[in-house]
Every structure is written in C-alpha cells, then in structure tokens.
Design an enzyme around this catalytic site. Structure first.
Site, short mmCIF file in Angstrom:
data_model
loop_
_atom_site.label_atom_id
_atom_site.label_comp_id
_atom_site.label_asym_id
_atom_site.label_seq_id
_atom_site.Cartn_x
_atom_site.Cartn_y
_atom_site.Cartn_z
N THR A 9 -78.02 -25.89 -4.20
CA THR A 9 -77.37 -25.83 -2.90
C THR A 9 -77.19 -24.39 -2.46
O THR A 9 -77.28 -23.45 -3.25
CB THR A 9 -75.98 -26.49 -2.96
OG1 THR A 9 -75.15 -25.73 -3.86
CG2 THR A 9 -76.07 -27.93 -3.45
N GLY A 32 -82.32 -33.88 26.05
CA GLY A 32 -82.21 -35.29 25.68
C GLY A 32 -83.42 -35.79 24.91
O GLY A 32 -83.30 -36.62 24.01
N ARG A 42 -92.14 -28.42 30.70
CA ARG A 42 -90.90 -28.94 31.31
C ARG A 42 -90.51 -28.06 32.49
O ARG A 42 -90.28 -26.85 32.34
CB ARG A 42 -89.79 -28.95 30.25
CG ARG A 42 -88.43 -29.35 30.79
CD ARG A 42 -88.37 -30.85 31.14
NE ARG A 42 -87.00 -31.28 31.31
CZ ARG A 42 -86.33 -31.24 32.49
NH1 ARG A 42 -86.94 -30.79 33.58
NH2 ARG A 42 -85.08 -31.67 32.54
N GLU A 72 -77.65 -36.36 -11.66
CA GLU A 72 -76.92 -37.61 -11.83
C GLU A 72 -75.86 -37.71 -10.75
O GLU A 72 -75.59 -36.73 -10.04
CB GLU A 72 -76.29 -37.66 -13.23
CG GLU A 72 -77.32 -37.56 -14.35
CD GLU A 72 -76.70 -37.60 -15.74
OE1 GLU A 72 -75.47 -37.77 -15.83
OE2 GLU A 72 -77.45 -37.44 -16.73
N ILE A 91 -83.91 -39.09 -7.47
CA ILE A 91 -85.12 -38.65 -8.14
C ILE A 91 -86.33 -38.86 -7.24
O ILE A 91 -86.68 -40.00 -6.90
CB ILE A 91 -85.30 -39.39 -9.48
CG1 ILE A 91 -84.03 -39.26 -10.33
CG2 ILE A 91 -86.53 -38.87 -10.21
CD1 ILE A 91 -83.59 -37.82 -10.58
N GLU A 124 -82.59 -28.65 -5.20
CA GLU A 124 -83.02 -27.56 -6.07
C GLU A 124 -82.14 -26.31 -5.96
O GLU A 124 -82.60 -25.18 -5.96
CB GLU A 124 -84.49 -27.21 -5.81
CG GLU A 124 -85.41 -28.40 -6.08
CD GLU A 124 -86.87 -28.02 -6.18
OE1 GLU A 124 -87.18 -26.93 -6.68
OE2 GLU A 124 -87.69 -28.84 -5.75
N GLU A 176 -74.53 -22.97 -1.75
CA GLU A 176 -73.37 -22.41 -2.46
C GLU A 176 -73.77 -21.92 -3.85
O GLU A 176 -73.37 -20.82 -4.28
CB GLU A 176 -72.27 -23.46 -2.56
CG GLU A 176 -71.61 -23.83 -1.24
CD GLU A 176 -72.46 -24.74 -0.37
OE1 GLU A 176 -72.14 -24.90 0.82
OE2 GLU A 176 -73.46 -25.30 -0.88
N SER A 216 -75.12 -29.84 -9.39
CA SER A 216 -75.02 -28.41 -9.66
C SER A 216 -74.43 -28.14 -11.05
O SER A 216 -74.78 -27.15 -11.70
CB SER A 216 -74.15 -27.74 -8.59
OG SER A 216 -74.71 -27.92 -7.30
N GLN A 222 -82.06 -28.27 21.31
CA GLN A 222 -81.39 -27.78 22.52
C GLN A 222 -82.40 -27.50 23.63
O GLN A 222 -82.16 -27.81 24.80
CB GLN A 222 -80.59 -26.52 22.19
CG GLN A 222 -79.59 -26.12 23.26
CD GLN A 222 -78.41 -27.08 23.34
OE1 GLN A 222 -78.14 -27.83 22.42
NE2 GLN A 222 -77.71 -27.06 24.47
#
Length: 381
Positions: free
Chosen positions: A365, A340, A268, A127, A157, A363, A367, A132, A336
């Site tokens: 974080t 560009g 390249r 929500e 969702i 699903e 933390e 979490s 990188q």
C-alpha cells in the site's frame, strides 16, 4: 543509465500495441462487465512470449529482464488494466519466485509451461487478517510423514481459480514470526486445496481474484522453495520487482487517461469551440503529461537498476508510490474533462479510474511504501 528505450523494446511495444488494438480494445468493456477474461487471450499472449518475459530461453522464456516486462505491461494497461494485472502477477510473482529461488528440478518442471501459458501461476501471500503485516499470517505448514501438511486461508489471490500452480507462503515456525515463514509449490487439483472466485470488485474486474482454502493439503518435501524459513526474505525480493511492474501498469493507466481525454476534448464542443481550447482542460492535460513522464522515468530507472544487478528496493517503492497515486489523479481529471460521459462505462476512463485505485493497494500500500522509503532515509543512523 540509458533512459532511452532500446530499439528491440520499441519493437516489443509496437507488437503488443497491435495485439491489444485488435484483441483487447474491442472486448475490454465486455470482460469488465462479465468479470471474466477468456483464457484464450492469455494463451495468445503466451505465444507472443509475454507470459515468460523474464524466464530464461532454456526454459522456453523470452530471456529478457524487468525492463522489457514493464514496457509490455505499460502498453497492455493502456487498453485494459485487468489484463495487465494478470500478466504482471503471472510474470512478476509466481514465475518470478520460482525463477529466483526454485531449484533446478522445480524450474525444469514449471517454468517452461509458465513461460508459454500452458500453465497459469498464482502467488499466495495475503490473508484476510494478514496483508501488510505478514507476521500475522495464520496459514501453517507442518512436517508429517516425510512431507508437509498445509492449513489456512488466503485472500485476494490473482489467478486463484485459474492457476495450475501456486506459490504459497506459510508459517513453519510460528515463534519466529517473519523469520519462520517458508514458500511451497502446490499443484492445482491437490486434495484439500479449494478456490472461490471473488466477484463484485470495484476495479480490475476481469482479472481473476479468489480466496484459497487449504484443508490438510499434503505435499512432498520437494515442494519447499529454497531454504526453510526464508520465505519472508524471498517475498521481499519478489515484491521489490513486482512493485516496479505495478508502477508500469499505473503509467499505462495515466496514458489511457491522457490519450482518451485528448481525443474527447478535441471533439466536444462547448460555447462554440472544442473544449481542448479551454485553458482549464489544457492545464489538466499538461498535468497528466507531467505525471506520465515522471512516473515512467521512475519506473524505468528502477527496472534498469534491477536488470543491472544494482540495489533498487527504494527506487521500486518510489516508482510504485508515485505512479499509482498519479494514475488515480489522472483518471479523476479525465472523468472531469469528459463530464457526465466520463461517469458512465460507455467511456474507458471510468474503468481506468476503478482499475487505478488497486495500484495504490496491491503489492504494498501507499502507506507501507512510505515506511519503506523513510527507512532508507534513516538507514545507518
């Protein structure tokens, strides 16, 4: 534990690769720009058995395990993170919740259609003020006239506007907080259920994401999944498996970054030679390879533990945490290398970076996963 992918899973991976090279690679950029993926693609994946990987054969599924699912999702993510997320959520959340905790009637009603993508499934936990912190959930389910009445809002969702069936988590006894949450099945078209597509996402743009509004949604007693007030316990078990699958998605994005960087750097030319001959480029590619191997090893270990019925909660958290953060870094390094060009949507690594960031959020974080892992370190003390 066998770290080698079985032959039948390698066959699965090759068939997914062939499908994606023909049906996904040429169109993924367009889907990303339009923020939409044709439903026909999901239906074709259903015909291939990829929308019911873990569903038993008696319900028209493939009858395989999480290990097979991570092989498929990793390969799809190599070509399009958004499509991989849709497959992951359909298999790992909605279908998996019904598969693990639904009764015989619920399984018979929904799983055969989910397995072949006749139905698309959505899983509604989050929500606006409750991600979490599930105890902050505001959506309620109250008993009335022999059934339930649901009210509230759900946010972010996956498959929210396209789903045919929803697993919705709601508070049934507010005073019990997490221990007062229950899970319910709600069909598309039920009066009072509305979905609003969320557009403008940073990444995973062609994966359908929505806000759900529930206004006096009336459902029968038979819509309750499992036991009353066991929704939080069910949710944690569903998320443990889901985290493994998101880890696989992240490794697919690492592979995308590495393979695209190898191809570009070989073509390249700078200072008279391909930049693939520059040590700075090669070191970045070496780091990508390490991240890919480490991430996949952690994901495969967690999947194998789950399929063998062994504890895997900590391993799932470790796999997702490492793979998701490794994916973001690998994609940054790829940009990188491309310079560009990598900063434009003409090259896939730009999209891969935007997609990778969600793996650090959805699903669980990074933390929250560190909290989960650290709790295991001190378990029993």
């Amino acid at each position: 534990m066998d770290f080698e992918i079985p032959e039948d899973y390698r066959t699965l991976r090759n068939s997914v690769r062939q499908f994606c090279e023909k049906n996904v690679k040429p169109f993924a950029r367009e889907w990303d720009v339009n923020e939409s993926c044709p439903k026909a693609v999901l239906e074709e994946l259903g015909h291939l058995g990829l929308m019911g990987v873990c569903i038993a054969e008696e319900y028209s599924g493939s009858g395989l395990g999480i290990s097979a699912l991570v092989v498929a999702v990793e390969e799809i993510a190599r070509w399009d993170g958004s499509l991989a997320l849709t497959v992951a959520a359909h298999n790992g959340l909605c279908s998996n919740h019904i598969r693990l905790f639904g009764n015989a009637e619920q399984k018979k009603k929904y799983l055969p259609k989910l397995a072949v993508a006749d139905f698309l499934g959505a899983w509604a936990l989050t929500e606006a003020g409750s991600g979490s912190d599930s105890a902050a959930m505001k959506t309620t389910a109250q008993r009335k006239d022999g059934g339930w009445v649901l009210n509230g809002n759900k946010m972010f969702i996956t498959q929210g506007t396209q789903a045919d069936v929803f697993v919705i988590l709601a508070i049934t006894e507010p005073q019990k907080k997490q221990k007062g949450i229950s899970a319910f099945l709600v069909d598309k078209g039920t009066e009072g259920l509305w979905a609003k597509q969320l557009r403008g996402k940073m990444g995973m743009r062609s994966s359908d994401t929505a806000e759900l509004i529930l206004e006096d949604v009336r459902i029968g007693e038979e819509a309750l999944i499992g036991e009353l007030n066991e929704g939080f316990i069910q949710t944690m078990k569903v998320l443990d498996r889901g985290r493994i699958v998101i880890g696989a998605l992240a490794t697919g994005l690492i592979r995308c970054a590495m393979e695209e960087s190898i191809a570009y750097s070989g073509q390249r030319i700078a200072f008279g030679k391909p930049i693939s001959e520059c040590q700075a480029t090669r070191f970045k590619l070496a780091d990508m390879k390490v991240r890919l191997e480490a991430g996949w090893g952690l994901v495969w270990r967690a999947a194998q533990l789950a399929d063998h019925g062994k504890p895997f909660s900590q391993e799932a958290a470790i796999a997702k945490l490492y793979a998701s953060e490794a994916a973001t870094q690998a994609c940054l390094d790829a940009i990188q290398i491309l310079g560009g060009n990598g900063y434009t949507n003409a090259f896939v690594v730009e999209r891969a970076l935007r997609d990778a960031k969600l793996c650090e959020i959805g699903e669980g974080t990074s933390e929250i996963l560190r909290i989960v892992i650290s709790r295991h370190l001190f378990k029993g003390q």
